[in-house]
Design a protein around this motif. Structure first.
Motif, PDB file in Angstrom:
ATOM      1  N   ILE A   1      -3.128  -3.742   0.168  1.00  0.00           N
ATOM      2  CA  ILE A   1      -4.425  -3.221  -0.406  1.00  0.00           C
ATOM      3  C   ILE A   1      -4.603  -3.918  -1.787  1.00  0.00           C
ATOM      4  N   ILE A   2      -5.946  -4.221  -1.847  1.00  0.00           N
ATOM      5  CA  ILE A   2      -6.323  -4.618  -3.369  1.00  0.00           C
ATOM      6  C   ILE A   2      -7.539  -3.804  -3.896  1.00  0.00           C
TER       7      ILE A   2
ATOM      8  N   ALA B   1      -6.091   5.822  -0.914  1.00  0.00           N
ATOM      9  CA  ALA B   1      -5.045   5.476  -0.279  1.00  0.00           C
ATOM     10  C   ALA B   1      -5.427   5.365   1.319  1.00  0.00           C
ATOM     11  N   PRO B   2      -5.040   4.336   1.965  1.00  0.00           N
ATOM     12  CA  PRO B   2      -5.073   4.012   3.459  1.00  0.00           C
ATOM     13  C   PRO B   2      -4.452   5.214   4.041  1.00  0.00           C
ATOM     14  N   VAL B   3      -5.298   5.716   5.135  1.00  0.00           N
ATOM     15  CA  VAL B   3      -4.709   6.814   5.987  1.00  0.00           C
ATOM     16  C   VAL B   3      -4.029   6.099   7.452  1.00  0.00           C
TER      17      VAL B   3
ATOM     18  N   PRO C   1       0.912  -1.122   0.086  1.00  0.00           N
ATOM     19  CA  PRO C   1      -0.101  -0.121   0.008  1.00  0.00           C
ATOM     20  C   PRO C   1       0.800   1.131  -0.064  1.00  0.00           C
ATOM     21  N   ILE C   2       0.425   2.267  -0.673  1.00  0.00           N
ATOM     22  CA  ILE C   2       0.978   3.555  -0.437  1.00  0.00           C
ATOM     23  C   ILE C   2      -0.112   4.138   0.213  1.00  0.00           C
ATOM     24  N   THR C   3       0.524   4.977   1.468  1.00  0.00           N
ATOM     25  CA  THR C   3      -0.469   5.435   2.492  1.00  0.00           C
ATOM     26  C   THR C   3      -0.166   6.922   2.479  1.00  0.00           C
ATOM     27  N   VAL C   4      -0.956   7.628   3.117  1.00  0.00           N
ATOM     28  CA  VAL C   4      -0.832   9.060   3.751  1.00  0.00           C
ATOM     29  C   VAL C   4      -1.247   9.160   5.226  1.00  0.00           C
TER      30      VAL C   4
ATOM     31  N   GLY D   1      -8.145   5.244   8.624  1.00  0.00           N
ATOM     32  CA  GLY D   1      -9.111   5.756   7.432  1.00  0.00           C
ATOM     33  C   GLY D   1      -8.661   5.367   5.924  1.00  0.00           C
ATOM     34  N   ILE D   2      -9.463   6.013   5.001  1.00  0.00           N
ATOM     35  CA  ILE D   2      -8.934   5.772   3.682  1.00  0.00           C
ATOM     36  C   ILE D   2      -9.403   7.094   3.071  1.00  0.00           C
TER      37      ILE D   2
END
Length: 158
Positions: free
Chosen positions: A147-148, A38-40, A14-17, A49-50
């Motif tokens: 992530i999918i 992106a997932p948070v 996953p690329i996250t923030v 969150g997302i």
């Protein structure tokens, strides 16, 4: 057969923030990585969150009922250029403020997640049921491990 493929077989890293990131940072990341959500994570690395392009668009959308362009009166024709210029400046200021909004203020907090041992068929059903495009994948402790997306599932079919 493809239906028995597991989420862990097709999930991506996953690329996250971060929840304290500004929307400006998120928009740049989305463009650079060519992603739409992106997932948070919070400062402790927990999934909180997302965020998606639609969350950002909702934040940047403004509705202005004051500017009425239908059948202007003669006085409106004189004032219209001035009113329009003022409204454009107000819009620019609103946009600057909106771009400084923190992710935690606009993200989706109730995140639907997948488990790595779910079938991709079950993951697809979750996406359809919840009308979402991506599922963060979490381990038994709730830690984000992948992530999918709908695209990942479609790619797995061929």
């Amino acid at each position: 057969m493809v239906i028995f493929m597991l989420v862990k077989d097709v999930m991506k890293k996953p690329i996250t923030v971060k929840d304290n990131d500004d929307l400006t940072e998120v928009i740049k990341l989305f463009r650079e990585k060519r992603i739409s959500g992106a997932p948070v994570l919070n400062d402790d690395g927990e999934l909180v969150g997302i965020i998606s392009e639609s969350d950002i668009i909702k934040t940047l959308t403004t509705h202005d009922e004051d500017l009425n362009l239908i059948l202007p009166s003669p006085l409106d024709l004189i004032e219209l250029p001035l009113k329009t210029a003022i409204k454009i400046e107000e819009f620019k200021e609103d946009l600057k403020k909106a771009l400084k909004t923190k992710v935690k203020d606009v993200m989706t907090k109730d995140v639907v997640v997948a488990k790595p041992d779910m079938t991709i068929n079950d993951a697809a059903k979750l996406m359809v049921e919840h009308k979402i495009k991506r599922l963060p994948v979490v381990d038994e402790d709730g830690k984000l491990i992948g992530i999918i997306t709908r695209g990942d599932i479609i790619e797995a079919l061929v």
